[in-house]
Each structure stands twice: as structure tokens, then as C-alpha cells.
Write an enzyme that holds these catalytic residues in place. Structure first.
Site, PDB file in Angstrom:
ATOM      1  N   ILE A  24      -8.981  -8.592 -18.092  1.00 18.52           N
ATOM      2  CA  ILE A  24      -8.857  -9.653 -17.092  1.00 18.52           C
ATOM      3  C   ILE A  24      -8.810  -9.079 -15.687  1.00 18.52           C
ATOM      4  CG2 ILE A  24      -7.376 -11.520 -16.266  1.00 18.52           C
ATOM      5  CD1 ILE A  24      -6.483 -11.978 -19.129  1.00 18.52           C
ATOM      6  N   ALA A  25      -7.927  -8.115 -15.452  1.00 18.69           N
ATOM      7  CA  ALA A  25      -7.766  -7.571 -14.104  1.00 18.69           C
ATOM      8  C   ALA A  25      -7.092  -6.218 -14.192  1.00 18.69           C
ATOM      9  CB  ALA A  25      -6.937  -8.521 -13.232  1.00 18.69           C
ATOM     10  N   GLY A  27      -4.673  -3.578 -11.623  1.00 17.95           N
ATOM     11  CA  GLY A  27      -3.921  -3.393 -10.395  1.00 17.95           C
ATOM     12  C   GLY A  27      -3.454  -1.960 -10.266  1.00 17.95           C
ATOM     13  N   ASP A 144       7.020  -8.439  -4.745  1.00 16.88           N
ATOM     14  CA  ASP A 144       5.576  -8.302  -4.514  1.00 16.88           C
ATOM     15  C   ASP A 144       4.915  -9.676  -4.562  1.00 16.88           C
ATOM     16  OD1 ASP A 144       3.217  -7.020  -3.962  1.00 16.88           O
ATOM     17  OD2 ASP A 144       2.790  -6.488  -6.050  1.00 16.88           O
TER      18      ASP A 144
END
Length: 707
Positions: A24-25, A27, A144
Site C-alpha cells: 500500500i505505502a 514511509g 506525527d
């Protein structure tokens, strides 16, 4: 969300349970995958920590904090927080499993739309702050907050992600490298300068996001992260109307309060910030809620559906500057200062045509008058008109000596200034004590955990009233305060009311009666209707209860139990299985006992047998070795011995004929000659005697006497 499927991790089975479907992603701290939980057959988001973070001398401590913070995040139960399901280590892979939220992120929305409508912005802020407030009440700071961590599901509702993990990474990085992790565009100044942060740091990040949603740009930009961080530390976040002049002053106050450079000037936590957002929405003209900025690459700005005009003062050299003094709930003095102290020359927002009321509020040492202009329509928006001394002066003689007419004109101006000053002071004092900061007081900080009576006494001591709502709570004893609205340190009007949420204690539920003997499905439905969670059933054999019926309940029926009690049912499997033993040839009583001891239900009938002695079992049904269950019936046939037959009467018959008659009847014949052998061979006596109605067991011996 767009997914990437070229990652070698895709297709792997993590911990024997989570099948990685797609990426998905990725970081700076972890990579997130879409995975299938094979055990529960549901989609989850699998967050895998980057392996290099667990390496080195600090790796073990990082993993420990990762796991500890995951447990803390899992304790957050809120509709606006992404749920944490599981945490574990598979080999060298540390992972979290979380709720999978199909949809998009606020970052993608901003990339597509650049700026959002005012109403939509406030709706998102309320949902984000509501989720953060749940974390702040638990003592957990996100650290964050940014658009990438704000998920928007398919129904348009917000879920805030990455609770706990951000804190673990920040601590580890600070220890190992003295570096602060986080997205610099949203970092609070105190986090940059000292590494320390609290709930107000999250509020700052929300303020920056509010600026970005309203204007379509960030308040600070730079070629390097260091340049952006320097601006956070040394500059106040500008009011959004600096770049979008049509935005009303209430939004300037809101943004500058949330993103105040000094933490003490911000709302104390997300709960207080949420109250401020709601008060701001209530103060806005409804027509503003549908308007949206349209950022242009050239730097010009406007609003959808309206023209952003620059309104100039009719006086030469004077420029109208927006002063953010609208009284909006809990807005702090720092926020008001940030909104007022703008650069002269900024364009003023377009206002409805009206006759303004002008009051002098002050004269600077350089003889500069500041005039406050308030719209006659009472919209609460004020403007400051800065006028230089030259704007007020009149021409005099060339030698510098004013003429009498000039002196009279100047004296008239100064009297006008004095009157305006006094009127402004009166208006300012009235505003300060009726609508401004002087009209508010702080909510005491010792209310949560106190009894209702103690809290009400504390509020009365500072001239505040209270309203009470009650709710069940597992942590706070009955009669104690769970929370307050506004929260501790929040602003409330003097002689106003503070809403107290008072605990009713642990919620108790009544266990239904009549569960034993009903079906498991019926009992489960009754318990769930009463509010209980029903655990996995325990199964047991029963000679009396049919399979599927409830044998027992883990709590007494009709009792009162805490709502968190998990009730367990013991459910019948029916009679236990049993193998039928061999009893043929046993005496009747021994056979019956052997079958009864196994839980079987024996019965017997009698019958004659020429081969089985009387009292012994001739046969059984079912036969030896058959499979059955306790309570099954077993039929026995017990021998009565040989059958009885009629004894023939042989008196007076020839011995040969008599012997044949007896043998044909099934008897054994014994011939005796008590008087010696005689040629007549006539039977004169037999034992047992024969004749009608005379019987004896077949095969028995009949003695005949012959002479």
C-alpha cells in the site's frame, strides 16, 4: 488507495497467519501492506517495521518500545482511530496488524483539490480533533499528525492512523542519533528546539493542516527542511487571510490559536481545540461554509463563487488591515496577537456595503492614529485604519509658524482624536469584559477524579455553575467525575457552567433465567440481548440432556454481573458412546450388573434351552462389540433349562413297548428288575409316574420296574 505489487514481500505468509496481498505505502519507519488474516478471514493492514531500525546497539530497545507503544495504541477504542488488532515478531520481522481502511488520505484529497471548502475543512478538523482527544485523554501523544496519517474512508469519515508508533520512533531516534523524526512541515517549535512535546504539539500540527486546507498551501516553505524548521521556531504562523483575503477573521483567530508559536498560547489539548472549532463554526456566516479558495500558480487567490477584492480607505496613504479580534470562545491572547500583528498593506476581505462606525483606539509616539472600523451590519469583523500625522495635518505658512486658522483646525482635530480615544477605551473595556478575554475564566484542573459534590464545591468557589450528565465507566468509581466540558484549563464564561460527566460505576447486567435446558442458540441469543458477550461453549456428555441443550452457565442465572463478563455455556453432546460387552453364558444377575455399570439399560426374558443351563443367558441384542451410547437398551434371553414334557404312563405294558414310549417322549429310560428276571417282562411301576398332567424336563430319566 493506489497499491504497488512489485515488492518481494508480497505473497509472503507472516507468522503463519497473514498473507501479504499487495503493497500500500512505504514511509520512513515502516512499509504498509494489504494482507489477508487467514484465521479470521478478513482484510487487514500489515505494517512492517524497516529491518535496519532493529539493528545495532539500540535495536532491541527500539523493538521493545515499538511493542510497548503498539499495546498503548491498541487501548484506544474510538471510531476515528485506526484500530490495532495484533503485534508480533516473525523471525527478524516486527509487525503490527491494523484495521484496513479502504479509501484515501487527506494528502491525496489536497493534491487533487488543493484547498477545501470552509465547511468541509471544519468538519474534518472536528473529526481529527475528536480522535486526537481520545488519545490525549489516555496520555498518548501522536507526534506525527499530518495529512498522510489522516485516512478518509469511502463514506467520507476520518480515521487517524499511526498512534504510538510515531512516539516509539521519535524516542529511539532521539537516543541514537539526536535527530527528530517527523514531517517538518507540521512539527511544533518546541519539538524542533528541545525534543519535548505534549498534547499541544499535536494541536499545532492540526493548526498547520487547517491553514493548508483553507489556503491550499503550507504556511512555511523552503528549499531544505532546515529552512522550514527555522521558520517554525522564529516566526508566527500567518493568518490565512494574508493569502486568501476573503477568509473571515474568525478563521484567522482559529488557525492562529491552534498554531500559536508558544505552547501556552494554544488550547491545552485536542478536546479544548475541538471546542474552539465548534465555536468558530457557530460564529461564521453560513454562506461562508460553501466557499473555497482557488490557489493559482501565479500567487493570486480568490474564492469559488465570490470575488476577492481589495478595499482601500478613502483617506490618502491609509490602508485597511484586518484585526482578528472577533470573540471566538476559547481563543487565546497569543492567537489574537498573531492575527492583529499583520504587515500593513495586506488586502482587506470584501465586506457588504454598510456605514462603518469609527473609534480611535490609540496614538503611537510617532503621532500615528489607529482607527477601528466596525461594520454597521454587526458581523463582528473589525478593521484597523492606520493614518500618519501628515494625513491629519493642514498646510501652514512657509516659515513653519501655523496660522490662527491652522491652529484652530489642528486643535479641532486633536479634540476629535481625544473623543475618539475615550470612546474607544470605553468600547474596548466593554468588549474585554463582556466578549473578550476578560469575560472568561479557566476551568479548574482538579475536577476529574473528584466526587460530584467536591467538583461542584470547587466550581462554586470560582463562581462557576455545573451541569451533570451520567455515564457508566469501568475506571472511575460511581459518583466521581470522568471528564469535564470544557476540559481542565479550557475557557468558560465567568458565571458560566461546566458540564460534568459523572460515573455511574461499572455497568451491571442481569443474567437471564431459564437458560439451562434450552438450546445453546436460544441461550446465546438471550445473553446477547441482555448485553453479555458469550464465549466459546464447553461441550460435555449427558445421559439426560439431548445434544445441543445447555447443561450449565458459568455465572448464576438471575445474578447481576459486570457488563464486561464473558459468559460461557456448557452444552450437551448427548449420552457418551459405549461398546456393548459379551454377557452370553453369564448368570442373569451378573449380566444385568455388567450392562448397567456401563450405563446401558438391560432387560431380560426367559426361555427353555436344551443346551444352556437354567439361569444362564442364552442370547443378547445388540450383540457383543456393537457400538452404542449410554442409555441404550440391551435385551437378554435367560435359560429356563429344558422344556417340560408329559410323561407317558407305561404301567402294565411290555418293557419293550414301555421303553419305546418313554424314549419317543424325550426321556432316558432305566429298566430295573427288583424281583429278578421274569419271562413276562411286564412294567408294574415307574418313577416319576406318568399319565395325564404328569410332566418332567425333557431328557430327564424315568425308571421302570419290570417282573
Amino acid at each position: 488507495m493506489a497499491t504497488v505489487t512489485t515488492d518481494p514481500f508480497v505473497g509472503r505468509l507472516v507468522d503463519g497467519r497473514y498473507e501479504v496481498v499487495s503493497k500500500i505505502a512505504r514511509g520512513g519507519m515502516a512499509t504498509v501492506y494489504l494482507a489477508l488474516d487467514r484465521r479470521l478471514d478478513r482484510e487487514v493492514a500489515l505494517k512492517v517495521m524497516h529491518p535496519h531500525l532493529a539493528e545495532g546497539s539500540d535495536g532491541a530497545e527500539f523493538v521493545s518500545r515499538f511493542r510497548r507503544e503498539a499495546r498503548a495504541a491498541a487501548g484506544l477504542t474510538h471510531a476515528g482511530v485506526v484500530a490495532v488488532y495484533d503485534q508480533g515478531i516473525d523471525g527478524e520481522t516486527s509487525y503490527l496488524t491494523m484495521e484496513y481502511v479502504p479509501g484515501t488520505t487527506l494528502r491525496h484529497v489536497l493534491q487533487d483539490e488543493r484547498a477545501l471548502a470552509v465547511g468541509r475543512t471544519l468538519e474534518l478538523l472536528e473529526e481529527i480533533l475528536d480522535a486526537l482527544a481520545a488519545a490525549h485523554r489516555k496520555g498518548l501523544v501522536h507526534r506525527d499528525v499530518k495529512p498522510e496519517n489522516v485516512l478518509i474512508d469511502s463514506s467520507g469519515h476520518v480515521k487517524v492512523a499511526d498512534f504510538g508508533l510515531a512516539r516509539a520512533v521519535t524516542e529511539a531516534a532521539s537516543t541514537a542519533t539526536s535527530t527528530i523524526l517527523g514531517t517538518v512541515a507540521y512539527l511544533g517549535p518546541e519539538l524542533i528546539t528541545s525534543g519535548r512535546c505534549d498534547a499541544r504539539t499535536d494541536v499545532y500540527a492540526v493548526g498547520v493542516m487547517a491553514y493548508e486546507m483553507l489556503t491550499g498551501r503550507l504556511p512555511y516553505t523552503g528549499e531544505t527542511p532546515l529552512q522550514v524548521a527555522f521558520q517554525h521556531v522564529n516566526s508566527d504562523v500567518p493568518p490565512p487571510s494574508d493569502v486568501e483575503p476573503w477568509l473571515p477573521a474568525e478563521l484567522d483567530v482559529l488557525v492562529c490559536a491552534l498554531a500559536a508559536r508558544t505552547p501556552d498560547d494554544r488550547p491545552v489539548d485536542a478536546g479544548a481545540a475541538l471546542t474552539l472549532v465548534r465555536q468558530t463554526r457557530a460564529a461564521l456566516d453560513p454562506a461562508v461554509l460553501d466557499r473555497r479558495s482557488v490557489p493559482a500558480s501565479s500567487g493570486t487567490a480568490g474564492a469559488v463563487g465570490t470575488a476577492g477584492t481589495d478595499r482601500k480607505s478613502p483617506d490618502s496613504g491609509a490602508t485597511a488591515v484586518l484585526a482578528s479580534v472577533a470573540a471566538v470562545g476559547a481563543a487565546t491572547a497569543g492567537a489574537s496577537r498573531a492575527a492583529v500583528d499583520r504587515q500593513a498593506g495586506s488586502p482587506a476581505p470584501a465586506q457588504p456595503d454598510s456605514t462603518p462606525t469609527t473609534v480611535l483606539t490609540g496614538i503611537g509616539p510617532a503621532s500615528t492614529a489607529h482607527l477601528v472600523t466596525t461594520s454597521a451590519q454587526g458581523d463582528g469583523v473589525q478593521h484597523t485604519l492606520a493614518m500618519s500625522r501628515g494625513d491629519l495635518a493642514v498646510d501652514g505658512p512657509d516659515d513653519g509658524t501655523p496660522s490662527p486658522r491652522s491652529r484652530r483646525r489642528r486643535a479641532g482635530w486633536w479634540w476629535f482624536v481625544v473623543v475618539l480615544f475615550l470612546a474607544g477605551a470605553a468600547v474596548g473595556a466593554s468588549w474585554w469584559f463582556l466578549s473578550g478575554p476578560g469575560a472568561y475564566t479557566a476551568v479548574p484542573g482538579n475536577l476529574v477524579g473528584a466526587t460530584q459534590a467536591e467538583a461542584e464545591t470547587t466550581l462554586r468557589a470560582v463562581d462557576l455553575r455545573s451541569t451533570v450528565k451520567e455515564a457508566y465507566d469501568d475506571s472511575f468509581p460511581a459518583g466521581t467525575v470522568i471528564s469535564t466540558d470544557p476540559p481542565a484549563g479550557g475557557k468558560v464564561r465567568k458565571d458560566g457552567a461546566v458540564n460534568l460527566l459523572v460515573s455511574l460505576g461499572v455497568k451491571m447486567l442481569d443474567v437471564p433465567t431459564g437458560l439451562v435446558g434450552t438450546t445453546a442458540d436460544s441461550a446465546t441469543a438471550a445473553l446477547e440481548a441482555a448485553g453479555f458477550e458469550v464465549g466459546d461453549p464447553v461441550e460435555d456428555y449427558s445421559d439426560n440432556m439431548p445434544a445441543g441443550d445447555v447443561l450449565a452457565v458459568s455465572v448464576p442465572e438471575g445474578s447481576s454481573q459486570p457488563h464486561s463478563t464473558v459468559v460461557q455455556l456448557t452444552v450437551s453432546q448427548g449420552p457418551a458412546p459405549v461398546t456393548v460387552p459379551q454377557v452370553v453364558g453369564l448368570e442373569k444377575e451378573a449380566a444385568l450388573k455388567a450392562l448397567t455399570d456401563l450405563g446401558l439399560d438391560p432387560s431380560s426374558t426367559d426361555d427353555y434351552s436344551e443346551t444352556v443351563a437354567a439361569g444362564l443367558v442364552i442370547s443378547q441384542t445388540p450383540e457383543n462389540g456393537s457400538e452404542g451410547h449410554r442409555g441404550d437398551k440391551v435385551a437378554l434371553v435367560v435359560s429356563l433349562g429344558p422344556p417340560l414334557v408329559e410323561i407317558p404312563n407305561t404301567y402294565g405294558r411290555n418293557v419293550t413297548e414301555a421303553e419305546k414310549m418313554l424314549k419317543d417322549a424325550g426321556f432316558v429310560v432305566e429298566v430295573r428288575h427288583p424281583q429278578g428276571i421274569s419271562p413276562l417282562n411286564i412294567v408294574y411301576a415307574q418313577s416319576p409316574e406318568g399319565g395325564a398332567g404328569k410332566t418332567a424336563p425333557k431328557g430327564s430319566t424315568v425308571v421302570v420296574n419290570v417282573f
